[in-house]
Structures are given as C-alpha cells and as structure tokens.
Design a protein around this motif. Sequence first.
Motif, PDB file in Angstrom:
ATOM      1  N   ARG A  47       4.686  38.521  19.302  1.00  0.00           N
ATOM      2  CA  ARG A  47       6.107  38.840  19.257  1.00  0.00           C
ATOM      3  C   ARG A  47       6.336  40.339  19.403  1.00  0.00           C
ATOM      4  NH1 ARG A  47       9.663  34.954  17.929  1.00  0.00           N
ATOM      5  NH2 ARG A  47       8.758  32.954  17.325  1.00  0.00           N
ATOM      6  N   LYS A  48       5.464  41.090  18.787  1.00  0.00           N
ATOM      7  CA  LYS A  48       5.623  42.537  18.914  1.00  0.00           C
ATOM      8  C   LYS A  48       5.422  42.955  20.368  1.00  0.00           C
ATOM      9  CE  LYS A  48       5.073  44.497  14.401  1.00  0.00           C
ATOM     10  NZ  LYS A  48       4.293  45.358  13.517  1.00  0.00           N
ATOM     11  N   VAL A  49       4.418  42.347  20.997  1.00  0.00           N
ATOM     12  CA  VAL A  49       4.177  42.659  22.407  1.00  0.00           C
ATOM     13  C   VAL A  49       5.384  42.259  23.256  1.00  0.00           C
ATOM     14  CG1 VAL A  49       2.774  42.025  24.396  1.00  0.00           C
ATOM     15  CG2 VAL A  49       1.684  42.565  22.219  1.00  0.00           C
ATOM     16  N   LEU A  50       6.044  41.183  22.841  1.00  0.00           N
ATOM     17  CA  LEU A  50       7.199  40.718  23.608  1.00  0.00           C
ATOM     18  C   LEU A  50       8.455  41.531  23.295  1.00  0.00           C
ATOM     19  CD1 LEU A  50       6.729  36.850  23.454  1.00  0.00           C
ATOM     20  CD2 LEU A  50       6.029  38.460  25.230  1.00  0.00           C
ATOM     21  N   GLY A  51       8.327  42.507  22.447  1.00  0.00           N
ATOM     22  CA  GLY A  51       9.472  43.392  22.228  1.00  0.00           C
ATOM     23  C   GLY A  51      10.124  43.283  20.867  1.00  0.00           C
ATOM     24  N   ALA A  52       9.525  42.481  19.963  1.00  0.00           N
ATOM     25  CA  ALA A  52      10.140  42.360  18.639  1.00  0.00           C
ATOM     26  C   ALA A  52       9.909  43.633  17.834  1.00  0.00           C
ATOM     27  CB  ALA A  52       9.548  41.169  17.905  1.00  0.00           C
ATOM     28  N   GLU A  53      10.946  44.082  17.181  1.00  0.00           N
ATOM     29  CA  GLU A  53      10.755  45.209  16.280  1.00  0.00           C
ATOM     30  C   GLU A  53      10.410  44.683  14.904  1.00  0.00           C
ATOM     31  OE1 GLU A  53      14.148  47.842  16.557  1.00  0.00           O
ATOM     32  OE2 GLU A  53      14.152  47.395  18.697  1.00  0.00           O
ATOM     33  N   LEU A  73      11.298  41.033  12.918  1.00  0.00           N
ATOM     34  CA  LEU A  73      10.305  40.107  12.362  1.00  0.00           C
ATOM     35  C   LEU A  73      10.541  39.888  10.873  1.00  0.00           C
ATOM     36  CD1 LEU A  73       7.134  41.318  14.241  1.00  0.00           C
ATOM     37  CD2 LEU A  73       8.328  39.138  14.516  1.00  0.00           C
ATOM     38  N   LEU A 102       1.062  50.118  23.134  1.00  0.00           N
ATOM     39  CA  LEU A 102       0.713  49.333  21.952  1.00  0.00           C
ATOM     40  C   LEU A 102      -0.249  50.127  21.076  1.00  0.00           C
ATOM     41  CD1 LEU A 102       0.095  45.797  23.490  1.00  0.00           C
ATOM     42  CD2 LEU A 102       2.130  46.629  22.304  1.00  0.00           C
ATOM     43  N   TYR A 147       9.595  50.525  26.044  1.00  0.00           N
ATOM     44  CA  TYR A 147       8.653  49.438  26.244  1.00  0.00           C
ATOM     45  C   TYR A 147       9.394  48.148  26.622  1.00  0.00           C
ATOM     46  CZ  TYR A 147       5.366  45.816  24.910  1.00  0.00           C
ATOM     47  OH  TYR A 147       4.578  44.705  24.898  1.00  0.00           O
ATOM     48  N   LYS A 148      10.402  47.855  25.802  1.00  0.00           N
ATOM     49  CA  LYS A 148      11.170  46.629  26.011  1.00  0.00           C
ATOM     50  C   LYS A 148      11.760  46.585  27.413  1.00  0.00           C
ATOM     51  CE  LYS A 148      13.547  45.917  21.786  1.00  0.00           C
ATOM     52  NZ  LYS A 148      14.763  45.420  21.144  1.00  0.00           N
ATOM     53  N   PRO A 158      11.337  36.960  24.838  1.00  0.00           N
ATOM     54  CA  PRO A 158      11.600  38.381  25.104  1.00  0.00           C
ATOM     55  C   PRO A 158      13.091  38.678  25.291  1.00  0.00           C
ATOM     56  CG  PRO A 158       9.774  37.616  26.437  1.00  0.00           C
ATOM     57  CD  PRO A 158      10.372  36.407  25.801  1.00  0.00           C
ATOM     58  N   TYR A 207      14.810  39.140  22.059  1.00  0.00           N
ATOM     59  CA  TYR A 207      14.585  40.457  21.477  1.00  0.00           C
ATOM     60  C   TYR A 207      15.322  41.551  22.227  1.00  0.00           C
ATOM     61  CZ  TYR A 207      11.101  38.264  18.555  1.00  0.00           C
ATOM     62  OH  TYR A 207      10.478  37.460  17.638  1.00  0.00           O
TER      63      TYR A 207
END
Lengths: 817, 225
Positions: A337-343, A347, B54, B81-82, B107, B110
């Motif tokens: 999720r973090k990789v997908l853009g979740a802050e 979360l 990352l 990044y987003k 995505p 988010y």
Amino acid sequence: MIKNYFKIGWRNMMKNKFFSFINIFGLSVGLACCILIALYLNYETSYDSQHKNAPNIYQVVTAFIQSGSKRMALPNTPAPMAAALKREYPEIVETARLLSLFTEDKTIVQYNPAQGERRSFLEQRGFLADNSFFKIFTYQFTEGSPVNALANPRTVVISQQLANKLFGSQPALNKVIHVNSNTNGEQDYTVTGVFEAGKTPSHIDANFFLSVNGGNMEGFIKRQQNDFASNNLFFTYLLLKPGTDAAKLQAKLPAFINKYASKDLKNIGFRKEQSLLALRDIHLTSEVDSNVTPPASKTYLYVLFSIAVFTLIIACINFMNLSTARSSKRSSEVGVRKVLGAEKSTLIKQFLGESILMTLIAFVFAIALTLILLPLFNQVSGRAITLSFSRDLVMFFEFLLMALITGILAGSYPAFYLSSFNPVKVLKGKLTNSLAVVAVRKGLVVFQFIISVVLIVASVVIARQMNYMRTADLGFAKDQQIIVPLRTGAAKAAYTALKTVLEENSSIASIGGSAYYPGIFNPSDNLVYKDGQTSAEGRRTRMNFVDDNFLQTLNIRPVAGRLFSPEFHSDTNNNIIINEKAVQEYGFGTAQNAINKKLYNKYQDNTSTFTIIGVVKDFHYEDLHLPVTPYGFFLNTSGFNYMVIHAKPGNMAAVLKTIETSWKKYDTSDPFDYSFLDEDFNKNYKADTRLAAIVSYFTVVAIVISCLGLFGLAAFSAEQRTKEIGVRKVLGASVKTIVSLLSIDFLKLIVASIVVASPIAWWLMNKWLQGFSYRREIDWTIFALTGGIAILIGLITICSQALKAALANPVKSLRSE
Amino acid sequence: MLSLQHISKYYQVGGNKNFVVNDISLDVDEGEFVSIMGPSGSGKSTLLNIIGMLDEPNDGYHYFVNQPVHQLKEKQRAALYKQYIGFVFQAYHLIDELTVYENIETPLIYQDVKGSERKAMVADMLDRFQIVGKKDLFPAQLSGGQQQLVGIARALIAKPKLLLADEPTGNLNSKQGEEIMELFRKLNKEDGVTIIQVTHSEKNAEYGSRIINLLDGRVESSRKF
Ligand SMILES: Nc1ncnc2c1ncn2[C@@H]1O[C@H](COP(=O)(O)OP(=O)(O)OP(=O)(O)O)[C@@H](O)[C@H]1O
Ligand SMILES: [Mg+2]
C-alpha cells in the motif's frame, strides 16, 4: 474510502475467524459490562430527580457527639424540630416530618368491603407524614389531590400498587382501611389519595403515608413538645427559598441547638451538630447511617465502575496483542500500500477503521447481551433497571460513542505500529516483531493477568469472609429458631396462652418472648452509669425486654450470676442482666465483681436504678460489621413483639403447621407470619452478598477474556514456530520438552503477574476487611491458592495449544514450508 | 527526467561501512527504457528503490523532474512519488484480500480520484489488459502471469511517467516473460512511459534502450542501443 476500509476490515475478519472471535467476544462482553454498570450508575444517580423542588430540599442530619466516643451521623431529629426551625428561619419555606413504621417492618393493612370477605395484607414501607410532605415532594396522584391530603387525622395516601391490591379495579378514594402497626397502634384510616410510582427511584420508597395525627404517635409527639435532645425518630425535610445558601443556614444551626436543646443535652451527656443534606445527595451519602432506605456506597460504585472499565481494558489488550502478534501477516500489505501511494496517516485510518468495525459489531452483541443479562443483574444488584430504545435513545448514543472510543483506543497502538513499517524492508521478506513490541505485548499480558489475579484474590477473600460470617459462633443458637411476630394487641395478649400450648409439643425445645432479637434493629438504648459516676459518663447500652425463657431459648450463656427464670418470681423490672462488654465498659473489672452492683439511668430528671443479677457472654446482637457494645436485658411479663420458638431438629414443616394451627385458635384475625432467625440475621449481609456475587461474576468474565487472549497468543506462537517444532521433533525432541518450550515464556508472565498483583490485592482487600469488626484476616494461603488457580488456568490455556503443536506430524509441517 | 549524482548507500557492519551502492552517477531521460543487470547482491534493487524514493541514500544528490529529492520533506516526496512513479515487483505483491478490480483501483483511492472516474479508469485498464473476466477474482485464483499482469495494470492505472520494475519476469516462464516485455516495449513506445527494469535475463534486458551493469554497487558498464 471509509467503505473501502470497512470492506477490507470485514474480509480480514472473515479470513481470521478465530482471532475475530476472540476479539469480538471479548469486546462484546467488556462493552456489555460497561453498559450494565453505566445503567446502574445512571440509576443510582437519578434518585429523587422527580421532585420539582429537588434543588431546594434538604434533610436535617444530626451528628451525636459524646466526649471520647466518635461521631455518629443520623438523619434523625426529635419531633418538635421541624416546626421550630420553620419558626426561627424565614428562609425555610416549609418543613415536613416523616416517620417510618419501625420495630417490625410489616404492618397489617385490612379492607372490609360491604360485600365479600375481608382482605388482610402484611404491608411494608409504611410511613407517618406531615400534611406539608406533599407540598415539598412531588408525587403524581391518580386519585385525590396532594393538596391537604394528610391534613385531617386518620387519613392515608396509598400507592397505586397497594390500591390495586386492596380495591382491585374499584376507586380507592374515601374508602376506609384498617391499619395496625406496632409504632402507631390500630386505627381506621380514610384513603385521601393514590400516587403513582415515580419514573425515577426515590430514597423514600413509600407504600403508604399515614397522617401523623390519629394514632398512638400523636400523643407521644405531644408529650415530646419541648424535647429537642432525645427521641430522635423523625426524618425532617426542609424546603428552602430558591436561592438560599444551605451552608449559610447550616452555620446558624449551632445557635438553634444552643437555644432549644443545650440543657437537655447536658443531662444526657451528648452534644449535637446539625447539618443539611441535599435531597439529591441522600442516596449517595453512605456516611449518614440508617436513612429511609439504605444509601448506595460510593466506594461500591467506584469498585463496580473500575471493574467494568478493567474488563473492557482486558478486551482491548487482547485486540492490541493479537493485532501486533499477527502483524507479520499484514506487513506485506502495508508495504504494498505504501508503494501504491498510501501515506502513513491513510494507513492509520484504515487500521482504525478495522478496529472500529470490530467494536461496532461487538457493540451490537453487547446490547443484546445487556438485554439478556439485565434481569440477572437486577436480581444481583437488587434494582429494577430497564432499558428501552425509545426512552433511552440518548443513552444509546452515549454507549455507541463509548464503543467508538473503545475501538479507537484498542486500534490506535496496532494502527501506529503496523503503519510504520518500512516498505522496502517488509517487501523483502517476512518481518519479525521488534523486541520493543514483544516487550510491550508481554507487559500487556502481565497487566491483564494482574487484573485477573487481583480479582481472584478479591473473590477468595470475600468468599472466605462471607463464609466466616455465616458460620461464626454468634454467641447464641441461631439455627432452628422460628420468629413469630406479635403485631396486634390480640396477638400480644395471646402470647402466654400460645406459649403454654406450644411448649407441650414434643418437637419444640423452648419458647421465649422479647421486644427485639439479634439481627434486627434494636432501637431501645439508655445511657447507663454506675455508682460514683454521673449521667455524662454513662455508656450507651442497648436494651431488650424479655421473658424468663428468652435467654435460655437462644442459649445465651451466663458467665456470672444467673439468668431470669421462672424459679425466681421475685425478679422485678429493676433487675438487669448485662453482657461482658458492659461489665468492661462500666469498669467493673470482672463479671463476678459486677453481680449485685447498681446501675443508673437518668431521663428528664427521673433517675432509675437497676441491680445486676447476671452477666452473659458477649453475643452478636448486630452483624459482624459492628463491634459488640454494652447490652442489657430487662424482664417483662407481657407486651412482647416477638415469640421465638426453638424447634428440635426434625420436620420443620410439621412444626410450622402446628404453630399456625395454634395461632389460628388464639388469634383468628391476624395473618400468621414467621421467619427464621438465621435468615433474618444474614439479611444484614445483603450488600456484602451482592458485592460477593458481582465480584465473582466479574472475576469469571475477566479470567475468560484474559485467557482467550492468552489462548490466541499461544495459538499464534505455536503456529509461528511450527517449522521449528517440526525440526526439533525430527531431531528427537519429546512432546514434553516441546510443550514446556512453548509454555515456559507464558508461564513466566503469569508468575510475574502473581508477584505484582499479590501486594496490590492484599492492600485492597485488607482495606475492605477493615469494614468488619470481626474478620478472617488475609494470610499466605490465599495467595498460594490464588497463585495456584491462576497458574492452573494459564497452563490449561497454553498447554492445549502447545500440545497440539507438539503432537502435529513433523513431516507435514516441514513439507508445507 | 532524473539524475543521480554521486549516490551512495551503505550499511554499518561492525566498524566498517559496507557499500551497497557506491558513488553512482546516472541520468535517465524521459522516454528511455533502461535495463539494470548484475550479479545477485550487486545492489540493483537498492538502486531501484532509491530511484523510486522508497529508500534513501546516505550520500549524493538526487534530482527527479528537476526537483532536488534529497532536499524534499517526506510529504513532498510522497506527493512527487504518487504523481509520477509506478512499481512492479518480482513477487507481484498483490493484496490478497482485494479482488483484481480492487487491487487495480487502490492507487487511485490514494490519489483521491473520484469514484465514478475511478470506475471508468479501472474498466479501461481491465479492457486494455484483457482481464475483464477476472476482475472479481482474488489473487490466489490467478496464475503467476495473470498476477503480474494485474500488478502492471495497477502500476499503470495512475498514469505514471516512470515505471520501475524489479525482476518483473523473475517468477514467470519464458513465454509469459516475453508477453510482459512486449507490453513494456509497447508502453514505452506508444505511451512514452519511461521504464527502468532490473533483470537477470540478457534477452529481456535487450528490450531496453540502455543496459547498465552493476558490480559491487558500482556501474561496471553501460551500453546504449
Ligand atoms: N539491512 C541490510 N543490512 C545490511 N546489508 C544489507 C541490508 N539490506 C541489503 N543489504 C545488502 O545489500 C546488498 C545489495 O542488495 P540488493 O537487494 O540491492 O541486491 P540485488 O542486486 O537486488 O540482488 P538480487 O539479484 O539477489 O535481488 C546485498 O549484499 C545485501 O546483503
Ligand atoms: Mg534484487
């Protein structure tokens, strides 16, 4: 987004049914406990809120102070107090006196309809009240009017319930009923009003109100017109002008006492301090003894409240521990999720959403559980609490809010922990819990078990004390004793004849008559002093009036001199038998030394003289909360309130039948009523029994929830170590070594909890035991027992999982990796 | 598009600095398709993670779309990044509890894309990858190749300018791998997505326009086609 959170939360929950069950079960039970206790607290604090004048109503409290002896605060005042206060202070708008029909708690109420049979009932909770009572207090009348309802002598206002009982569906107004009580004698009363039960409870739980005038008390009150010192029998209520500062009025009262009572008080050796107790505070003021109804002890409410909160905390801890323990399973999700853009904050919200979802589900179960448990809770707590969706809507929202807060509390730690994972790390491989998190988890488990162990110790100590009180030697024979109240003149008159007949019955050992018996309120007391002393040095001595066989019937044993007995016809009512405590307090030294000594009592310028003819061993005329104090017996030949029948062991039903048959022969008009002495005595432990029941219920709940959590952790740890166990087994480890390998860490935690909990529990329970003058002290056996119980419960919980893991086929577990 | 200057990353082992990425300087232009190769442990993944923000380097300057990443705060970096980057993993890393549809949609959630818009975008993507029929299945019900397709679809849903892929074909058979590579080429050529991939396969590397070889955290060689 919220929908998304809930969706994932739901799927996670369904995927891990076992963990979800533990969490939801624990949270449901924890929330239900809190809801029940909240309802109870709400009920206890709602007392007397129905009265419109409530903010301006006060009860006059009297503190009795005797040099050297401690204060005793009672809500009682002499009869003329109310009127004099109103005269003296213009800020007092109205006063009213209330007198509960005392000595026995049942009054005969009869209705003789024009047609049909006479209806006769034994009624409780009867009062004498001034006409002004209904000006101060708000009652909803269904018949008649509260205005001047009790203005005329021999008028009565009854509850709707009593009206239904007496008159069925017929109107009650202006009907005449016959009321017969020890306090007020026998008269006919006209019904002038019927009132409905209040929507909220009142400390005055009246069944009926008699006018003050028209009965025996009228004359008594007239004779006491100028006595502001003794005969403190009346509850006095004041209605103050709105805006009056009660503290200021209270500050003026010493002058009042000085003016009206100082001379009489000096005679009887007391000082008095008056204070004002606000109506809404009455039910929660346990420092004032013997109020109209027993007050709720604030300590007790705090105890209940904390236990409920602790139960919920235990459930929250389960949630936290199981969530962080399982975090490795969620870690890759967090990484992705973090990789997908979740802050991080997103979360956190997601994980909080999951815990809130879980508590909301638990909330639904908790409400259902509350509704199911309410009758049981009412039975245990002795209350009549109800819960209805329409009426208590606001409360439901408060409960919902409580559930939400619980969800946030339980979820916040796991949420912060889980959302802080570094994606690069967690995506690389399985995450092992950091040492800090493991330490927190262990700490939380210890905390849970500390609560459980404290509760177990409390349960054991309370149970031991209860058992001690039930089985202690009270100094008299309490078993097989039948108490028959003699309420009417006819019954009292029939005593001697009844006694003679019944004594011939072979299954009856002995019969005695008395004014009071152990375990019930003993209102008669005198200040007694010996030669060379003055009234001011007198000792408060409870008095009882008995026949020549009462002491023998109760097996109260003499230590010096003799008992009253039929052989000594010369005994007069100037002879007294005292207990050992009285010997000691009067200062006679030994019992033998007291025999034939004189005792004196001064009342309104009259001095009475008594001769001590016997000393009896101390016995508990009051329950074991209270210390034994000086006590004296006088001989009477008639006018007893109670007949005490000591039955021989055998068929109790047959004995009762015999007594009833004889009763009907000699007193045809009154209903036959009886009770057992031991049961009456144990009624004094009602509050303790209640506490014992509630604490033991909560203990079970706390243990079950804690153990479920432990079970979950053990299951998880076993699951996590499946491979390790497999390898060890292949290498030849026995089941025993594997079980101990898996159990030892948890066992250490339980032992740590016991070590921490024991001193806490000792301190708390020792404090509780101080409330009993006679108690079974806490000793090491309690802690040995409790420790044993806790370890056993823990072992069973953990070992079941460890055993399962140890018995699993290693080939299987290794292959699946 | 991005520029790394003297980037280093090391781990402290005992008293020594153990360099995983050692003073690497690298420029990637928009529209490039770069393949990173090298033996195991040479620091490929680490480099990719640094490019993808990352992971943080211990040293050096990092510019991305003309912004100095090494000076940005966490929040700003996350926003950058987003907006620009999509990630594809060797192990797919789909969320097990979510369906194919929901995985691809995540995505967008988010990025606060509206519901209706999300629907259209996901439908579009499903269509393009020809996995409409699988949209309600969970990852466990898909083959490895299908899972990676979903992973790529998810990485592309927010229309990133830079696609980072760490051994995207590592868990696939050669036919599946080829399909993925064809897809990358198409993305790069037709949609102008800049791609940086890590691979062990010489053949797959040649889909790119440049191959960088790493050894012990340094660029050993770099070839452009
Ligand atoms: N937390 C860490 N502490 C110490 N060293 C680490 C840590 N994380 C990674 N390394 C080291 O960094 C080096 C590079 O790792 P990296 O994952 O970048 O390699 P790679 O080139 O991607 O290898 P592979 O082809 O096997 O995926 C490895 O030698 C590894 O041991
Ligand atoms: Mg790698």
